[in-house]
Scaffold this active site. Structure first.
Site, PDB file in Angstrom:
ATOM      1  N   LYS A 173      68.068  16.788  47.433  1.00 36.33           N
ATOM      2  CA  LYS A 173      67.128  17.662  46.737  1.00 36.33           C
ATOM      3  C   LYS A 173      67.110  17.299  45.253  1.00 36.33           C
ATOM      4  O   LYS A 173      68.047  17.588  44.520  1.00 36.33           O
ATOM      5  CB  LYS A 173      67.510  19.132  46.876  1.00 36.33           C
ATOM      6  CG  LYS A 173      66.534  20.057  46.132  1.00 36.33           C
ATOM      7  CD  LYS A 173      67.151  21.389  45.781  1.00 36.33           C
ATOM      8  CE  LYS A 173      66.240  22.197  44.858  1.00 36.33           C
ATOM      9  NZ  LYS A 173      66.063  21.585  43.515  1.00 36.33           N
ATOM     10  N   GLY A 224      74.963  18.598  37.271  1.00 36.62           N
ATOM     11  CA  GLY A 224      74.198  19.643  36.602  1.00 36.62           C
ATOM     12  C   GLY A 224      75.092  20.542  35.778  1.00 36.62           C
ATOM     13  O   GLY A 224      76.180  20.146  35.339  1.00 36.62           O
ATOM     14  N   SER A 225      74.652  21.763  35.592  1.00 36.07           N
ATOM     15  CA  SER A 225      75.334  22.684  34.685  1.00 36.07           C
ATOM     16  C   SER A 225      76.593  23.268  35.305  1.00 36.07           C
ATOM     17  O   SER A 225      76.722  23.371  36.529  1.00 36.07           O
ATOM     18  CB  SER A 225      74.394  23.820  34.283  1.00 36.07           C
ATOM     19  OG  SER A 225      74.200  24.709  35.377  1.00 36.07           O
ATOM     20  N   THR A 226      77.506  23.695  34.444  1.00 34.77           N
ATOM     21  CA  THR A 226      78.749  24.313  34.906  1.00 34.77           C
ATOM     22  C   THR A 226      78.498  25.622  35.661  1.00 34.77           C
ATOM     23  O   THR A 226      79.091  25.831  36.733  1.00 34.77           O
ATOM     24  CB  THR A 226      79.701  24.537  33.723  1.00 34.77           C
ATOM     25  OG1 THR A 226      80.073  23.250  33.182  1.00 34.77           O
ATOM     26  CG2 THR A 226      80.960  25.262  34.150  1.00 34.77           C
ATOM     27  N   THR A 228      75.950  26.529  37.491  1.00 39.31           N
ATOM     28  CA  THR A 228      75.444  26.195  38.816  1.00 39.31           C
ATOM     29  C   THR A 228      76.536  25.567  39.669  1.00 39.31           C
ATOM     30  O   THR A 228      76.649  25.843  40.870  1.00 39.31           O
ATOM     31  CB  THR A 228      74.239  25.244  38.717  1.00 39.31           C
ATOM     32  OG1 THR A 228      73.226  25.855  37.912  1.00 39.31           O
ATOM     33  CG2 THR A 228      73.676  24.936  40.087  1.00 39.31           C
ATOM     34  N   GLY A 229      77.377  24.726  39.063  1.00 41.48           N
ATOM     35  CA  GLY A 229      78.486  24.130  39.794  1.00 41.48           C
ATOM     36  C   GLY A 229      79.441  25.174  40.339  1.00 41.48           C
ATOM     37  O   GLY A 229      79.931  25.063  41.480  1.00 41.48           O
ATOM     38  N   GLU A 246      79.857  16.960  38.972  1.00 45.33           N
ATOM     39  CA  GLU A 246      79.806  16.388  37.625  1.00 45.33           C
ATOM     40  C   GLU A 246      78.994  17.347  36.793  1.00 45.33           C
ATOM     41  O   GLU A 246      77.772  17.400  36.887  1.00 45.33           O
ATOM     42  CB  GLU A 246      79.181  14.984  37.666  1.00 45.33           C
ATOM     43  CG  GLU A 246      79.446  14.168  36.404  1.00 45.33           C
ATOM     44  CD  GLU A 246      78.331  14.238  35.398  1.00 45.33           C
ATOM     45  OE1 GLU A 246      78.405  15.104  34.490  1.00 45.33           O
ATOM     46  OE2 GLU A 246      77.401  13.445  35.509  1.00 45.33           O
ATOM     47  N   CYS A 280      74.485  13.689  30.022  1.00 44.04           N
ATOM     48  CA  CYS A 280      75.732  14.460  30.150  1.00 44.04           C
ATOM     49  C   CYS A 280      76.840  13.901  29.274  1.00 44.04           C
ATOM     50  O   CYS A 280      77.588  14.653  28.648  1.00 44.04           O
ATOM     51  CB  CYS A 280      76.194  14.474  31.613  1.00 44.04           C
ATOM     52  SG  CYS A 280      75.077  15.350  32.727  1.00 44.04           S
ATOM     53  N   GLU A 377      76.685  23.091  24.432  1.00 42.86           N
ATOM     54  CA  GLU A 377      76.040  21.799  24.687  1.00 42.86           C
ATOM     55  C   GLU A 377      74.553  21.885  24.380  1.00 42.86           C
ATOM     56  O   GLU A 377      73.816  22.655  25.011  1.00 42.86           O
ATOM     57  CB  GLU A 377      76.250  21.381  26.146  1.00 42.86           C
ATOM     58  CG  GLU A 377      75.657  20.030  26.477  1.00 42.86           C
ATOM     59  CD  GLU A 377      75.844  19.633  27.924  1.00 42.86           C
ATOM     60  OE1 GLU A 377      75.859  18.431  28.212  1.00 42.86           O
ATOM     61  OE2 GLU A 377      75.975  20.536  28.786  1.00 42.86           O
TER      62      GLU A 377
END
Length: 474
Positions: A173, A224-226, A228-229, A246, A280, A377
């Protein structure tokens, strides 16, 4: 208006619903992308699961041959893919130091070919008169790949190729902001890879969430973002789904008093603003010793003033727009906070072209830890430069945040630089460079920047499980 389709089981699949894809350079709608349903996601996963036994039964050499054919086919369609990258992501066709769409496309080809050349072979743990013990690596099954909008094609390749090479099948996706290049890639791949080996579904967050909780997906790879991770980690817990995450970074660079500023400045500029800062592992916090602070600021500002931000299709454009309005708003908000704190803007600092999501290259000094521009960030073309007097102070500042993707030390004294680099809390550290990654060198983060690694043999192992085989001889 052009419409794209999903790729499921080697077939182009239409959807009832679509969503618009925006060109960030002029805010125009460039295409309608397919909005997958949960049922279509299930079809994609089922196709990948059905294709797994035959695909995993091939040898590395057989899979490698198909992946090399894929690289050749991608190369043959380069102009179309690079044009799509500029349209949907905004990066220039060439741009500053040729770090635009051509850079991403060239990296894509290099990564496919370099990764496909690798192989995991059995390891012998013991071989004596009693027993032979071997360690084998086996593919996991169906890998779910969820990718961001900053490098849509390249990061997709980072996920797909090692998964396929090691015998897994894939459901991918891409970001809803930049799905077109990946969908076109899937059309190219369907003529080379067996049906079901690579499937691409597009949509919004609900499809990603359904993937992370899907009982027939054996591993999720996410960039992606922390936040969302962390959500993915919770969602994957019920099925004990394996993860490689990552996540966000806020990389610090430390410039020591003995650094060669003339040599360092161009590298610092390029690695801070690569992909307009939307990288990143870009250098995002620059700590500079007071003795060379002014010299470096002048050198960086002179470079910044010579750069043109504009439409990626314009021949003289160095940097394109930010990819989306949300990211532009983040950059504006961080800049405003810095202004309110009395920071000094050496250049930039105001969006002057509202036709697209443009923001000029911006350098900020007279700023300290605690400012939002330093602590958060930015993921955009604005760099805070923080003066320090003592290297211990700089190391503490670099390590104080709960992120740890990359870091760098800049010095003529390589031994001293290495000793400082070893103390930085990050997954990758560079000396006299930054953000330089390659297919054979493992890359990943620590702390809130995620876990697991990509690239090289270590990265391949992330897509496998271990089977220990013990052969008794007596």
């Amino acid at each position: 208006m052009e419409e794209f389709n999903l790729m499921i089981n080697g077939e182009s699949v239409a959807t009832t619903d679509h969503f618009e894809v925006i060109n960030p350079a002029d805010k125009s709608v460039i295409a309608r992308a397919p909005k997958a349903t949960t049922e279509q996601l299930n079809d994609a996963v089922a196709a990948a699961k059905a294709a797994f036994p035959a695909w995993s039964a091939l040898t590395y050499a057989q899979r490698r041959d198909l992946l090399m054919q894929l690289a050749d086919a991608v190369e043959a369609n380069g102009e179309e893919l690079m044009t799509l990258l500029t349209k949907e992501q905004g990066k220039p066709t060439k741009g500053f130091a040729d770090l635009g769409a051509g850079f991403e496309f060239g990296g894509t080809l290099a990564w496919i070919r370099a990764t496909a050349s690798m192989e995991l072979t059995p390891e012998t743990i013991q071989d004596n008169e009693t027993a032979r013990i071997e360690l084998h690596r086996k593919p996991l099954g169906v890998v779910g790949s969820i990718t961001p909008w900053n490098y849509p094609l390249l990061i997709g390749i980072w996920h797909i190729i090692p998964a396929l090479l090691t015998g897994n099948t894939v459901v991918m996706k891409p970001s809803e902001m930049t799905p077109l290049t990946v969908l076109r890639f899937a059309e190219i791949a369907k003529d080379i890879l067996p049906a079901g080996v690579l499937n691409v579904v597009t949509g919004e967050g609900d499809i990603g969430a359904a993937m992370t909780s899907h009982e027939d997906i054996d591993k999720i790879v996410f960039t992606g973002s922390t936040p969302t991770g962390k959500a993915i980690m919770k969602s994957a817990a019920d099925n004990l789904t394996r993860l490689t995450l990552e996540l966000g970074g806020n990389d610090a660079g430390i410039v020591l008093a003995d650094a060669d500023i003339e040599a360092c400045a161009p590298k610092i500029f390029a690695t801070s603003f690569i992909n307009n800062g939307q990288t990143c592992a870009a250098l995002k916090r620059l700590y500079v010793h007071e003795s060379v602070h002014d010299e470096l600021c002048d050198a960086l500002a002179n470079m910044a003033r010579s750069m043109k931000t504009g439409n990626g299709f314009d021949e003289d454009t160095d940097f394109g727009p930010l990819q989306n309005k949300q990211q532009l708003d983040i950059v504006k908000t961080l800049a405003q906070d810095a202004k309110e704190r009395g920071a000094n803007f050496l250049c930039g600092g105001e969006a002057t072209d509202e036709t697209g999501y443009f923001y000029p290259i911006t350098l900020v000094n007279n700023i300290d830890d605690g400012a939002r521009l330093v602590d958060e960030e930015q993921f955009g073309p604005i760099l805070p430069i923080i003066k320090f007097t003592d290297v211990e102070e700089a190391i503490a500042s670099a390590n104080r945040l709960q992120v740890g993707l990359g870091g760098s030390v800049w010095s003529k004294d390589l031994e001293k630089a290495q000793s400082i680099a070893a103390r930085l809390e990050c997954g990758t550290v560079w000396i006299n460079n930054h953000a330089m990654i390659q297919p054979d060198a493992p890359f990943g983060g620590v702390k809130d920047s995620g876990f697991g690694v990509e690239f090289g043999e270590t990265g391949l192992k992330e897509f496998t499980s271990i089977q220990t085989m013990q052969i008794s001889k007596s």
